[in-house]
Structure formats: structure tokens, C-alpha cells
Design a protein around this motif. Sequence first.
Motif, mmCIF file in Angstrom:
data_model
loop_
_atom_site.group_PDB
_atom_site.id
_atom_site.type_symbol
_atom_site.label_atom_id
_atom_site.label_comp_id
_atom_site.label_asym_id
_atom_site.label_seq_id
_atom_site.Cartn_x
_atom_site.Cartn_y
_atom_site.Cartn_z
ATOM 1 N N HIS A 162 -11.291 7.954 22.103
ATOM 2 C CA HIS A 162 -11.105 9.096 21.200
ATOM 3 C C HIS A 162 -11.396 8.665 20.178
ATOM 4 C CE1 HIS A 162 -9.573 12.806 23.361
ATOM 5 N NE2 HIS A 162 -10.202 11.967 24.093
ATOM 6 N N GLY A 163 -10.513 7.222 19.555
ATOM 7 C CA GLY A 163 -10.850 6.744 18.106
ATOM 8 C C GLY A 163 -9.544 7.931 16.977
ATOM 9 N N ASN A 164 -9.952 7.227 15.833
ATOM 10 C CA ASN A 164 -8.911 8.337 14.669
ATOM 11 C C ASN A 164 -10.017 9.204 14.965
ATOM 12 O OD1 ASN A 164 -8.160 9.615 13.122
ATOM 13 N ND2 ASN A 164 -7.357 7.102 11.870
ATOM 14 N N THR A 165 -9.891 11.017 15.131
ATOM 15 C CA THR A 165 -10.086 12.100 15.181
ATOM 16 C C THR A 165 -9.715 13.190 13.706
ATOM 17 O OG1 THR A 165 -8.698 12.951 16.410
ATOM 18 C CG2 THR A 165 -10.856 12.106 17.068
ATOM 19 N N VAL A 214 3.748 12.955 21.005
ATOM 20 C CA VAL A 214 2.058 13.238 20.965
ATOM 21 C C VAL A 214 1.841 12.556 19.743
ATOM 22 C CG1 VAL A 214 0.137 14.686 21.415
ATOM 23 C CG2 VAL A 214 2.014 15.419 22.593
ATOM 24 N N PRO A 215 1.351 11.849 18.487
ATOM 25 C CA PRO A 215 1.749 11.125 17.366
ATOM 26 C C PRO A 215 0.447 10.965 16.746
ATOM 27 C CG PRO A 215 1.340 9.534 19.710
ATOM 28 C CD PRO A 215 1.474 10.631 19.718
ATOM 29 N N HIS A 216 -0.146 11.363 16.178
ATOM 30 C CA HIS A 216 -1.400 10.900 15.721
ATOM 31 C C HIS A 216 -1.854 9.543 16.258
ATOM 32 C CE1 HIS A 216 -5.330 10.060 12.655
ATOM 33 N NE2 HIS A 216 -4.494 9.512 12.042
ATOM 34 N N GLN A 217 -3.714 9.746 16.412
ATOM 35 C CA GLN A 217 -4.419 8.591 17.037
ATOM 36 C C GLN A 217 -4.579 7.374 15.990
ATOM 37 O OE1 GLN A 217 -3.890 8.356 20.681
ATOM 38 N NE2 GLN A 217 -2.079 10.592 20.392
#
Length: 319
Positions: A274-277, A244-247
Amino acid sequence: MKYAKIVATGSYLPTKILTNKDLEEMVDTSDEWIIDRTGIRERHIVAENETTSDMAYHAALSALNQANMQPDEIDLIIVATSTPDSVFPSTACILQNKLGIKTNGSIDLQAACTGFIYALTTADCFIKSGMAKNILVVGSDSMSRIVDYSDRGTCILFGDGAGAVILQASDEPGVLGNEIHADGNYNSILTCDGHLYNGEIKGNPFVYMDGQAVFKLAVRSLTAVSKNLAESIGVDLAQINWIVPHQANIRILESTAKMLGCSMDKVITTVDKHGNTSAASVPLALDVAVRDGRIKAGDLVLLQGVGAGFSWGASLIRF
Ligand code: ACO
């Protein structure tokens, strides 16, 4: 109690959706360019009267509900955010008040997009030291408040949201290990240096990014920290069920997975929707995969975070 275990996850996304088509009306860009370079199709945006603590509150309630716990069973709150409601009080104290509880402590933690990994690592230490039993760990960010919607290089990337987990003292394996890093030599490649000064905003109140430098450093650091952590715990990367990586960007996720020799089938991706949240991205993606049944009890899950600072880290967790 030897371990800290994630006993529940929760998340919240604001109602308003900003699509690539909407962005085409705002800056010189195209749906095709954004999807090709970032994998992002849409992102959620906070309402005018909605705050980072409001989103954190909804994510917290959703995690408490999943755990079948009452808010007053929480004895510590950690909120990872770069977009707090105010300089002070902390967003964690505002959240505590919204939940109507008293805790031993409520703290904000700022490590940009790596914030959730830093917060989880901190919470793990509190539990292992015996100082807390049930910790609410939240990542919540209103990135739309600090993005310049006339800068096509950054405004296409970010979205708003919140994710939460409840970390509980347990005899069963949970968090197997964490590794966090920072290198302030790279503090100028990703910044939002605006701050209050004598009643005025000094510096740039919007995100500035050297996209290519961030890209290269993100892939390099995430690969190294993932390999190191797995090796230090004695786990073969092939044993990991889910990453589960940073998106941040689908190309960063793909390049890192390739460097780790992992199939993208094992990588949870929400960046398209979600884009980068920022600090919310890891717990949001985790909650999506727990609720849709992909991540199950017993699975070995690697969480990865990377962001401004430059900061990065990873946690390996037995669900
Ligand atoms: N639409 C159309 N064209 C654009 C856009 C856009 N939204 N943004 C930039 N361009 C143009 C540039 O102006 C440039 O045009 P030029 O050649 O005429 O000068 C061209 O596209 C190439 O620009 P680059 O910046 O070199 O584009 P690149 O391929 O590097 O892609 C991007 C930019 C997507 C930002 C990329 O660098 C990237 O993904 N970097 C990683 C950054 C990231 O994910 N940050 C997230 C926050 S940090 C974090 O979470 C860790």
C-alpha cells in the motif's frame, strides 16, 4: 454503556497500481533502492475522476456490510483526511450524502498521518459521553494528488486508499485507552503548505519532507507513546497480541518494534503493497488483518499513528 467497541472494519483501494518499476521510468531511482530503504513494492493510485470521499464511501460500505448494519444506523461520521475533496463542504458531509443518510454531525479531522488515531480518540469520547452510539470513523487520503512525481525523495513513499471502522457503544471492553500528542516546534520537517489565497495557490502544493528528521522523531515518539499508554492502562507490552502501526516505512516499523521489545511477527505490515496512505494506513492494515483472520475477538491490539504536525498517538483496543 461503559465502552466504545470496534464492531466492524472496512477498506478500499483504487484499482490502479504504481510499482517501483513504474517509478523507475519517472525518476532516477531503482526497485532495489526503494525496497531496501522503505520496504515498499507498490502502491494504489486514485483514478482521475475518483475522490477521497469516493474511497471513504467504499470503505464505509464494506464496514457496514461486515457489521450487518444499515447506513441510517450511523449517528456520527468522522473522516480523517489531509486531502479533502474541497475546502468546504467537508469530506464527511459529502460522504454522508453519498450514504444517503442524516447524522447528528459529520466532521473532518486533520492530523496528517496520525489522523485516524485522533479520529478514533474523538469518537471514543463521543461514545463515552453518551452523545453518540454508532460512529463511522474513516481514514481516507489521495496522497497522489499532493505528491510531486519528479521528487524521488517523496514520490516513492505514498499511495492512496481508505479504511473505516464502526465504533459502537457497548458494555463489553473495546477501546481501553488512547493517548494523543502534538509538538508544533517540528512543524517544518513535514509539510504541504500550499493553500488557496485570493484565487491562487500560495505556498508549495506538494509534500516536503526532511526524511531523516521524520524517521528519528517517528521512532522516538511511537516508542514513548506505546510504552506510556500500556503502562497507564496497566498492560504489559508482552500481553499485546498485535501492533497495527502507521505504515510509513518498514524500517520505522522495525526500529519501533525493536525499541518496544516486540517481535515483528506481531506487527501487521501492509507498507509493501500500500505504501504510505496517510490517515488511511492504520484502518486499512487493521481491516486486512481482521479479514485474513489474524486479529480475532478477544485480542489485545495496539494502534500507532505518527505524522506531520508533528503529531503522534496510540490506542489500545480489546477486540
Ligand atoms: N532513489 C534513489 N536514491 C534516492 C532516492 C530514491 N528514491 N531518494 C533519495 N535518494 C538518494 C539521495 O539523493 C541521497 O543521495 P546522495 O547521497 O547522493 O545525496 C541518498 O539517496 C541518501 O538520501 P537520504 O535522504 O539520506 O536517504 P535516507 O536513507 O534517509 O532514506 C528516506 C530516505 C527513505 C525518505 C528515509 O529518510 C526515510 O524513510 N524517512 C522517513 C520518512 C517517512 O517514512 N516518511 C513518510 C511520511 S511521514 C510519516 O508518515 C510519519
